[in-house]
Structures are given as structure tokens and as C-alpha cells.
Scaffold this active site. Structure first.
Site, PDB file in Angstrom:
ATOM      1  N   SER A 226       0.834  -1.198   0.000  1.00 14.36           N
ATOM      2  CA  SER A 226       0.000   0.000   0.000  1.00 14.36           C
ATOM      3  C   SER A 226       0.869   1.247   0.000  1.00 14.36           C
ATOM      4  O   SER A 226       2.097   1.164   0.052  1.00 14.36           O
ATOM      5  CB  SER A 226      -0.920   0.008   1.235  1.00 14.36           C
ATOM      6  OG  SER A 226      -0.158   0.229   2.407  1.00 14.36           O
TER       7      SER A 226
ATOM      8  N   SER B  92       0.802   3.710   2.380  1.00 17.37           N
ATOM      9  CA  SER B  92       0.772   4.393   3.674  1.00 17.37           C
ATOM     10  C   SER B  92       2.131   4.919   4.102  1.00 17.37           C
ATOM     11  O   SER B  92       2.203   5.755   5.010  1.00 17.37           O
ATOM     12  CB  SER B  92       0.227   3.449   4.754  1.00 17.37           C
ATOM     13  OG  SER B  92       1.143   2.416   5.032  1.00 17.37           O
TER      14      SER B  92
ATOM     15  N   LYS C 158       5.290   0.697   9.539  1.00 18.96           N
ATOM     16  CA  LYS C 158       5.135   2.102   9.904  1.00 18.96           C
ATOM     17  C   LYS C 158       6.459   2.614  10.471  1.00 18.96           C
ATOM     18  O   LYS C 158       7.417   1.875  10.613  1.00 18.96           O
ATOM     19  CB  LYS C 158       4.028   2.294  10.956  1.00 18.96           C
ATOM     20  CG  LYS C 158       2.671   1.705  10.590  1.00 18.96           C
ATOM     21  CD  LYS C 158       2.001   2.408   9.427  1.00 18.96           C
ATOM     22  CE  LYS C 158       0.661   1.747   9.087  1.00 18.96           C
ATOM     23  NZ  LYS C 158       0.060   2.304   7.857  1.00 18.96           N
TER      24      LYS C 158
ATOM     25  N   SER D  45      -3.033   6.760   6.165  1.00 19.65           N
ATOM     26  CA  SER D  45      -2.390   5.696   6.932  1.00 19.65           C
ATOM     27  C   SER D  45      -3.256   5.315   8.125  1.00 19.65           C
ATOM     28  O   SER D  45      -3.685   6.172   8.909  1.00 19.65           O
ATOM     29  CB  SER D  45      -1.010   6.151   7.427  1.00 19.65           C
ATOM     30  OG  SER D  45      -0.430   5.176   8.269  1.00 19.65           O
TER      31      SER D  45
END
Length: 306
Positions: free
Chosen positions: A89, A91, A146, A254
Site C-alpha cells: 500500500s 501508507s 510504519k 495511513s
């Protein structure tokens, strides 16, 4: 799926390892004895096909002996040193893009059993600014990636798209730290892959760590959806012991700690350290090729992750 793969890999390694050990200790010596006994009883030269049949292991044994060292090496490498991941993705844009293939260092944060994920060797802990892969707390079958923003004991405020951090007070501190704003310096309108209108790129300086982030000026704050924590403001978070507060670099796209809380230490998989391959999938909407076929390789993206 990653957990199932680990279990299957361990099972194959154990089975082939047992067969390999049995062959080294018993089966191979037994074949040599049978061959020597057959030669001693034969009046002339032992036929080649008979000798081969007596000396060669069965297909199962031969396959196990051949693949065990390879499987064992893969298990050790993947479980304790490096594991490849694909970014699914956007994010973490602009740091990581959809189509990036990364290497995750699993040794930096200590060694864990590949099946039960129990840590048996301490080696280090995440630092602010590290890009980490972890098991999503709400569904540990899913891997997330992250950036670490808050360490255990830190206070974090995300207000009007500005980030403030108050590091945990240590016994050695003469005076406890105050809140420090993470400086975001505008660099350019983002025009890279998957760019949206009004998406701006900034260079963030977070207590000495620099990296790039994205913000969309048209996206309103979603404070009412933030993770509720007793004793704090709606946009304030106190990081519990043995946990971490993480954000995606693509701040307005996100799903991260702002919405579901904190990452327990036991959920950490490792630190994302490098991009080893990056594919571009952009193609016209009328293309007859399947969407999963790459249209090119982004060689300029290969290298260390900041």
C-alpha cells in the site's frame, strides 16, 4: 500467511533433518555394508545395476539429504537475520512505494522462536525514526509497516497535522524533557507515483532523525476517530510500557497508532533496512496486460531506507 509459512518451513526442516541424520548415522553405513557383503558373495564382478541399487538411497532419502542444508539455511536466514517483504500500500509514501520489495532485519530487535515468536535473545530495541514491520495488533495474521514515533513512556500529540513529542523522563535526567515540536519543512508538491491533488511533501526533523512525509492539505483532521485513552486529550497519547506509537509517512492515508493504539513489543518483526527491488505497475487503463505484471524496474529506488 507468513505465520503458516514459518510453521511449514520449520516442519519441512525437522522432517528432512531427521532423515538426513538417519542417513548419516545408519542408512548410508548400512548400504555400504550390504554392497560389501554382496561383492564378497559374488563369484565375479558385481553387475553395475545391482551395485548401484545397493549403494543408492531411496528417492525420499536422497531428496531429504539434498534439500535439508538448503532448507535449514533458508530457515536460519529468514527466522533470525533477514526476511523479504513486499509493500502492498501507499501508507509509507514517499519513503516506500507500492511495488517496493524490502529487507527486514530481524536481528536488531532480538531473536525470536519462528513458530511461537518467543524472544530468547535480547539485542536491542527500536529507536524513534526506525521503520518497522510488526504484527497488526487487531489481527496478528497481518503484517504492517510504519515509522516509530513514540517510545515507552513518551507522550505524543498529533494536533492540526503537527507532531509534538515529550520523551519519557529518565532517572538520569536532571529535569524531565518538555514537549518538542517535530519540524516539517515544505520541500515540494508531491508529483511521484500515486500522487493526489494538494499532496505536499515535507522534510521532518524528529529529535535528530530526518525523513520525508506527505500531507494532503484538503484532508480534514480525523480526531474524533482517534484511539481513546483515559486521562489524555483526544489528540494526545501516552505510550505504555513495552509498547510503541507508530505513524505512516503518508500521514493522511495511513491506518496507524492514531486510530488503533500501540504496538506491543512482542508484535515487532524487525527493522526495514533496505529496498532490494522496486517494480512499477503504471499502465493505461485499456492495457490488456494483467495489473500484477510490472511495467518496469525503478532502479533508482534500490538502497538503504531512511
Amino acid at each position: 500467511m507468513a505465520a503458516y509459512f514459518s510453521i511449514i518451513l520449520v516442519a519441512i526442516t525437522v522432517v528432512t533433518g531427521i532423515v538426513w541424520l538417519m542417513d548419516k548415522l545408519y542408512l548410508a553405513p548400512q548400504r555400504r555394508l550390504n554392497l560389501a557383503d554382496a561383492k564378497s558373495q559374488c563369484q565375479g564382478e558385481l553387475p553395475a545395476d545391482v551395485a548401484e541399487k545397493l549403494s543408492e538411497p531411496s528417492a525420499l532419502v536422497d531428496t531429504s539429504v539434498q534439500i535439508f542444508p538448503v532448507i535449514a539455511f533458508v530457515l536460519i536466514l529468514r527466522s533470525f537475520l533477514y526476511e523479504p517483504f513486499q509493500i502492498p500500500s501507499g501508507s509509507m509514501m514517499p519513503t516506500l512505494l507500492d511495488g517496493d520489495f524490502i529487507l527486514v532485519n530481524k536481528f536488531n530487535y532480538g531473536l525470536k522462536d519462528p513458530v511461537t515468536r518467543t524472544k530468547f535473545y535480547e539485542n536491542g530495541m527500536p529507536e524513534r525514526g526506525d521503520v518497522v514491520v510488526f504484527k497488526y495488533p487487531e489481527d496478528t495474521r497481518i503484517d504492517y509497516i510504519k515509522r516509530v514515533i513514540g517510545l515507552p513512556g513518551d507522550r505524543v500529540i498529533y494536533r492540526n497535522k503537527s507532531l509534538y513529542i515529550k520523551p519519557a523522563c529518565q532517572e538520569s535526567d536532571a529535569k524531565c524533557p518538555e514537549y518538542t515540536q517535530v519540524i516539517h519543512d515544505f520541500t515540494a508538491k508531491y508529483q511521484g507515483p500515486d500522487a493526489e491533488s494538494d499532496m505536499n511533501q515535507y522534510q521532518a526533523n524528529m529529535l535528530g532523525r530526518e525523513f520525508n512525509i506527505l500531507n494532503n492539505s484538503q484532508t480534514l483532521p480525523r480526531t474524533r476517530h482517534f484511539f481513546p485513552q483515559a486521562g489524555t486529550a483526544p489528540d494526545e497519547f501516552i505510550v505504555p510500557a513495552n509498547s510503541y506509537f507508530v505513524l505512516g509517512d503518508n500521514r493522511d492515508n495511513s491506518l496507524d497508532s492514531r486510530f488503533w493504539g500501540f504496538v506491543p513489543e512482542e508484535n515487532l518483526v524487525g527493522e526495514a533496512v533496505a529496498i532490494w527491488m522496486s517494480f512499477d505497475f503504471d499502465r493505461p487503463s485499456d492495457s490488456f496486460l494483467p495489473s500484477w505484471i510490472p511495467t518496469g524496474v525503478r532502479f533508482e529506488r534500490l538502497g538503504a531506507i531512511n
